[in-house]
Design an enzyme around this catalytic site. Sequence first.
Site, short mmCIF file in Angstrom:
data_model
loop_
_atom_site.label_atom_id
_atom_site.label_comp_id
_atom_site.label_asym_id
_atom_site.label_seq_id
_atom_site.Cartn_x
_atom_site.Cartn_y
_atom_site.Cartn_z
N LYS A 118 14.31 -4.31 -2.40
CA LYS A 118 12.92 -3.84 -2.50
C LYS A 118 12.68 -3.39 -3.92
O LYS A 118 13.60 -2.94 -4.62
CB LYS A 118 12.67 -2.66 -1.55
CG LYS A 118 11.24 -2.52 -1.13
CD LYS A 118 10.90 -3.58 -0.07
CE LYS A 118 9.56 -3.39 0.55
NZ LYS A 118 9.40 -4.21 1.77
P1 NAD Z 1 -1.80 -3.77 2.91
O1 NAD Z 1 -1.91 -3.06 1.62
O2 NAD Z 1 -2.34 -5.17 3.07
O3 NAD Z 1 -2.49 -2.92 4.09
C1 NAD Z 1 -2.21 -1.56 4.33
C2 NAD Z 1 -3.36 -1.04 5.20
O4 NAD Z 1 -3.07 0.30 5.60
C3 NAD Z 1 -4.69 -0.98 4.46
O5 NAD Z 1 -5.74 -1.29 5.41
C4 NAD Z 1 -4.79 0.48 4.03
O6 NAD Z 1 -6.11 0.91 3.84
C5 NAD Z 1 -4.16 1.14 5.24
N1 NAD Z 1 -3.65 2.47 5.00
C6 NAD Z 1 -2.92 2.94 3.95
N2 NAD Z 1 -2.65 4.25 4.13
C7 NAD Z 1 -3.18 4.59 5.33
C8 NAD Z 1 -3.22 5.78 6.08
N3 NAD Z 1 -2.65 6.90 5.64
N4 NAD Z 1 -3.85 5.75 7.28
C9 NAD Z 1 -4.43 4.63 7.75
N5 NAD Z 1 -4.43 3.47 7.08
C10 NAD Z 1 -3.81 3.46 5.89
O7 NAD Z 1 -0.24 -3.73 3.28
P2 NAD Z 1 0.51 -4.60 4.35
O8 NAD Z 1 1.14 -5.77 3.68
O9 NAD Z 1 -0.35 -4.81 5.56
O10 NAD Z 1 1.71 -3.60 4.70
C11 NAD Z 1 1.56 -2.54 5.64
C12 NAD Z 1 2.94 -2.08 6.07
O11 NAD Z 1 3.65 -3.17 6.64
C13 NAD Z 1 3.83 -1.54 4.94
O12 NAD Z 1 4.66 -0.54 5.49
C14 NAD Z 1 4.68 -2.76 4.58
O13 NAD Z 1 5.91 -2.39 3.98
C15 NAD Z 1 4.88 -3.34 5.95
N6 NAD Z 1 5.26 -4.76 5.98
C16 NAD Z 1 4.46 -5.71 5.41
C17 NAD Z 1 4.83 -7.05 5.50
C18 NAD Z 1 3.96 -8.14 4.97
O14 NAD Z 1 4.31 -9.32 5.18
N7 NAD Z 1 2.84 -7.85 4.35
C19 NAD Z 1 6.05 -7.41 6.11
C20 NAD Z 1 6.83 -6.41 6.68
C21 NAD Z 1 6.42 -5.09 6.61
#
Ligand code: NAD
Length: 428
Positions: A118
Amino acid sequence: MTSLHAPPLVQTLEWDTPLFLMARAQFEQAVPHAGVPAMVVERLSFPERAVIVSVPLRRDDGSVAVFPGYRVQHSTVLGPTKGGIRYDAEVSLGECAALATWMTWKCALLRLPYGGAKGGIRCDVKTLSTREVERLTRRFTSELVREIGPQTDIPAPDMATNEQTMAWMMDTYSMQKGHAVPEIVTGKPISIGGSVFRREATGAGVVMVAEQACMRADHDLAGQRCVVQGFGNVGGVAASELHDKGATVIGVSDVSGGVHDRAGLDVPGLHAYVAAHGSLEGYDGGERVTNEELLELECDILVLAAREDQVTGSNAGRIRAALVVEGANGPTTIEADAILAERGIPVVPDILANAGGVTVSYFEWVQDLGRLFWDRDEIRRKLADQMTDAFDRVYAVADEKGITLRQAAMVAAIREVAGALEARGIYP
Ligand code: NAD
């Protein structure tokens, strides 16, 4: 079976942040059930390698600002390391170490030939222009050029990074090598070797495991009342998939707050609103709620798809979901895990529930290396097979040992890495 010999505290200082200690605590809880040798436990307690860089950025106004950047590689036992790049104000060495560790377990659980990594830059992207983000990304990639590579460490998008970020990374790396190297990153645009269905893969995988969990509990996903925290890549797609499969999405939220309608929200309408306005702020197609209130709504399935540390010791007692599914990494703290287990609320853990993203990233890398591309149906079917296989193995360990799904997922993952580490041994 082995007992865990706590290493001297001095060894942990570099990583000593709440998130890394949480990742370690999860590991320590699972180890007694895994039956692996002490040397495996010692080795996997720490990331193999970490790099800290300072990234200079020439701002649009001509001034120069320097940002800290990190890349942590947890384990190369099963293959090259794999993991996202995030741009966030809270990025730190310890946070990257925790997330890299979880990536090792996730890849191992899905039987992908990877270890975990990461990285990211500590910055607030909202204060940077697109051109500034491009320059920052390109310089960060240059700083890491000796650390990353298609056979050593393959980045992907994470919080606040996306296909465009990966395209800049791929282009910068390719310029330095003198030829196009699409397999250096995954999650890139399809036009430069990205995979169809990569963008949807994490959210779709979350819903695949939610569906399996419903089947185990003898009911259909259709008709389940669902709440989704986070409406980004993972949560937005998960909400759409739930909606498409006939579930009723009664609450969603993003960083601006949440919206709730007991009768069901208009999910396509929410997407259209976010596309037009950038966030859910001001959306009036339901009752406005805070993120704290959203987490405590009564529902059948609560999908946590925002970020780490959301269900904690202080609100776990008030969660009114029948099932929690972790789309985000680390959204449930150790204290909350214990409270939810005590209350009989199962938690499908992150390393299983959100593994769809890295699984289709693996498919993307394989397609790039072979220069041969698969269609959407084939990828979706392969993903469903892989997720279901991992799901079945986790439930089998949980049933056999009488442990939580998180502990079972960790046990299954640790055993995969342990088998390889025992065969390879410790060099020299
Ligand atoms: P992203 O930036 O596209 O979306 C994050 C969302 O969460 C946004 O809508 C943001 O406004 C919201 N958010 C942030 N803080 C918040 C809070 N305190 N309360 C409510 N909403 C909040 O990110 P993503 O890619 O969707 O990733 C989200 C999570 O999933 C992270 O933990 C990331 O590590 C994990 N993840 C992502 C992927 C991927 O393929 N994108 C894969 C595995 C894990």
